[in-house]
Design an enzyme around this catalytic site. Sequence first.
Site, PDB file in Angstrom:
ATOM      1  N   SER B 182      31.727  58.152  42.167  1.00  0.00           N
ATOM      2  CA  SER B 182      32.105  58.771  43.439  1.00  0.00           C
ATOM      3  C   SER B 182      31.419  58.137  44.640  1.00  0.00           C
ATOM      4  O   SER B 182      31.769  58.429  45.766  1.00  0.00           O
ATOM      5  CB  SER B 182      31.810  60.260  43.394  1.00  0.00           C
ATOM      6  OG  SER B 182      30.445  60.473  43.176  1.00  0.00           O
ATOM      7  N   HIS B 210      36.746  62.312  39.226  1.00  0.00           N
ATOM      8  CA  HIS B 210      37.429  61.676  40.359  1.00  0.00           C
ATOM      9  C   HIS B 210      38.618  60.817  39.930  1.00  0.00           C
ATOM     10  O   HIS B 210      39.219  60.137  40.757  1.00  0.00           O
ATOM     11  CB  HIS B 210      36.434  60.837  41.164  1.00  0.00           C
ATOM     12  CG  HIS B 210      35.416  61.681  41.872  1.00  0.00           C
ATOM     13  ND1 HIS B 210      35.603  62.162  43.143  1.00  0.00           N
ATOM     14  CD2 HIS B 210      34.216  62.173  41.443  1.00  0.00           C
ATOM     15  CE1 HIS B 210      34.551  62.888  43.486  1.00  0.00           C
ATOM     16  NE2 HIS B 210      33.696  62.925  42.472  1.00  0.00           N
ATOM     17  N   LYS B 241      38.998  69.092  42.103  1.00  0.00           N
ATOM     18  CA  LYS B 241      39.242  67.982  43.033  1.00  0.00           C
ATOM     19  C   LYS B 241      40.754  67.777  43.221  1.00  0.00           C
ATOM     20  O   LYS B 241      41.371  68.580  43.921  1.00  0.00           O
ATOM     21  CB  LYS B 241      38.490  66.747  42.540  1.00  0.00           C
ATOM     22  CG  LYS B 241      36.986  67.061  42.410  1.00  0.00           C
ATOM     23  CD  LYS B 241      36.146  65.882  42.109  1.00  0.00           C
ATOM     24  CE  LYS B 241      34.727  66.272  41.711  1.00  0.00           C
ATOM     25  NZ  LYS B 241      33.967  66.929  42.778  1.00  0.00           N
TER      26      LYS B 241
HETATM   27  C1  LIG Z   1      31.563  63.065  38.619  1.00  0.00           C
HETATM   28  C2  LIG Z   1      31.540  64.553  38.707  1.00  0.00           C
HETATM   29  N1  LIG Z   1      31.362  65.267  37.588  1.00  0.00           N
HETATM   30  C3  LIG Z   1      31.337  66.618  37.617  1.00  0.00           C
HETATM   31  C4  LIG Z   1      31.478  67.312  38.786  1.00  0.00           C
HETATM   32  C5  LIG Z   1      31.407  68.805  38.742  1.00  0.00           C
HETATM   33  O1  LIG Z   1      32.666  69.360  38.717  1.00  0.00           O
HETATM   34  P1  LIG Z   1      32.902  70.859  39.208  1.00  0.00           P
HETATM   35  O2  LIG Z   1      33.041  70.824  40.683  1.00  0.00           O
HETATM   36  O3  LIG Z   1      34.168  71.257  38.535  1.00  0.00           O
HETATM   37  O4  LIG Z   1      31.759  71.665  38.741  1.00  0.00           O
HETATM   38  C6  LIG Z   1      31.638  66.598  39.990  1.00  0.00           C
HETATM   39  C7  LIG Z   1      31.784  67.208  41.312  1.00  0.00           C
HETATM   40  O5  LIG Z   1      31.680  68.257  41.685  1.00  0.00           O
HETATM   41  C8  LIG Z   1      31.684  65.195  39.939  1.00  0.00           C
HETATM   42  O6  LIG Z   1      31.830  64.473  41.059  1.00  0.00           O
END
Ligand SMILES: Cc1ncc(COP(=O)(O)O)c(C=O)c1O
Lengths: 380, 393
Positions: B182, B210, B241
């Site tokens: 990201s 992502h 997302k």
């Molecule tokens: C690479 C990545 N993994 C996991 C998450 C966590 O996901 P969630 O928002 O569903 O908890 C995020 C962002 O929030 C992320 O960017």
Amino acid sequence: MALIGFIVNPIAGMGGRVGLKGTDGVLKEALELGAEPVAPQRVEVFLRRLDSIIESRGIEKRIEWLTCSDGMGEDSLRSFASDYWEYEVDCESSAPTTAEDTKNACKILLGKNVSLIVFCGGDGTARDIWQTVGEDVPIIGIPSGVKMHSGVFGMNPEATAEIVAEFISGEMDVAEGEILDLDEEKYRKGEWHIQLFGTAKTPHEPTYVQVSKVQVEAVGEDAIKEEIAESIVEDMEDEPDTLFILGSGSTVGAVSQELGIEFSLLGVDTVVNKELIAKDVNESKLLSLLDQYPKVRLVISPIGAQGFILGRGNLQLSPEVIRRIGIDNITVISPPAKLAQTPVLRVDTGDKELDEMFYERQYLRVVFRYKTMKLVKVGK
Amino acid sequence: MRDPSGFMREEYQDLVEKGFDWKLRVLEGPSAPRCKVDGKDVIMLCSNNYLNMSNHPRLIAAAKKALETHGAGSGSVRPIAGNLDLHFEAERAVAKFKHTESALIYQTGFAANAGLIPQLAGKGDIIISDELNHGSIIDGVRLTKADRAIFPHRNMGELEKVLQDSDKKHNRILIVSDGVFSMDGDIQYMDQIQKLADEYGAMTFVDDAHGEGVIGPDGRGIGAHFGIAGKIDVEMGTFSKAYGVVGGLIAGSQDLVNFALNKSRTWLLSGSHPPQVAAAQIEAIKVLEEEPEHVNNLWDNTKYFKNELISMGYDCGQSETPITPVIVGESHKAKALSERTFELGVFALPIVFPMVARDAARIRTMMNAGLTKDDLNEALAAFEKAGKELEII
Ligand SMILES: Cc1ncc(COP(=O)(O)O)c(C=O)c1O
């Protein structure tokens, strides 16, 4: 204002060009051989670079250098002025300069509460400064000597400028750097051995841990050492009746601290089932312990600036001892900040064939956080 | 007497002094391509709502309907009494969409990583991670007794060395990585990782937060992107997302799902999604299958925006995805650019040292399928004006 001490050893490095192993005590000989000063140019490169970093980064803090007269700092600061600093001469130097001048200057600088001492020189200068300041004030060297094994130097004058700039902008952590120098007694007998004298404080890039995607947190060196030590202690629990040989330096020292046992910073200690078996052992004691304990593990960490894990500061770990232990039973540990500065691990066991056995591996595992490792090159 | 909670204020003050505290901005109204932030109308370039799905009328309608048919909450954790028909339906939809045997939905992506990873490896095992993995993976790894190894970012040669080194020393080997990173918008070489994993008998786990809804045909994610759907042991993703809702997902074999739901403490011990969330998740997948224009718009917008920035003279790094970093060098420049572009009506955050290297401070932009050409031109004009004023371009 950042109050920073500034000490130049004007004769540092002069012996190198004319084939001497240092300049301490042999200045006359060096001059006769046609040696020329190298420190002033090194200092100038450092000052120029520092000036341009402060400007391009928009660093707001200004520097007040507290320095010594003539060639020990004043001359350089006078000839290279900058908008970003001022200087003041607080210490005298004699002609020619001596180690005593350096030590006296350090006493004065300590009294003035400087936050850092920048010096230009080699291992000998670092040791003179460390003898006076100990771990009271961090020190950082502009490399200019013949020998630079100690872990208190930038890789080159430009790198030292980068470290000083980050230090004044508050981005630096302070960690231990080993003071290493030639063992003069052995040297007089014709042996070349670099000895570990102790640890100084030196600015270090902190270890950053991600807190969120756009945020990180700096973790202190001590906390990291503790984490690494916890992993080693867990290994001790998992491997009962194993002889753990703990090498020198403060990173390995943290393992003993975690166990709550005594340790020798400069020596080698041995532990079985989390109990101290023998402290500060020599080679023959190690060999007899190796006879007694079939299972063994050696825990060592790179010592000094050049990534040496064996052959600097630990003669007890002789080629025979290392062979008996076996390369597979060696665990290398290092805080990540230190590892970042030593991309290659080196060995100098005094036994070419044994050194080759390390090089053949190409990589060694290094534990750099709790139970976490990466492979690091071993090379020459 | 000790001050039982004084540390809270002290530690907070310390963050404030260093400028590391979060200054929360308020969105007044929906997260939309153009929205109101702290009272100011801006073009949104830092949400993860890549497909503008959170505003899709079908998702809103589905959520409303579920509220009426199933109520506002699920009443329990899933293993006891909170397992709704809608939850199962959403999981079937995920598995079908991602071409895997089965799927399981967690409350969040974080809960999936923090709940499942610690169950996949323990004492005597090793977890091998890319050095730039997301914090939720790192936290999952921290909960295990396994050894851990790190390989340099996307460096397959180094990964193989770690595998060789681990082969004889450990029982299970688990390779974990982000799919799309990201910070730079680059994509992990998951095909090569899978090949190495097959060779060394390692498990693979990819966090495609992502990549879901963004890469691969119809936005089916990283497995489809590399043509290895169903081969990766765990394809993890999030509904928070591109899908525009909330919730974590894992897709893989039935064995994986049976194991995961019986072992993940975050799943077992935390209440399940309310019905309207499950219904919106189901609808999001249907929309992706039936309306390819969203993913297409996202990529068209991305290409246009990136090319224009580059032709203005900006450095956009190695991005291969709708995450486009605008790299400007020193931290103070990135902060100034971010402030100026915000004044000009563009909302995008600066990312500075130590998150990225000292000379690689940047503004990170994330594209949205709902932005029009006019919106993009307006945003680009702001970047051009601010960049010239600050002498960056
Ligand atoms: C690479 C990545 N993994 C996991 C998450 C966590 O996901 P969630 O928002 O569903 O908890 C995020 C962002 O929030 C992320 O960017």
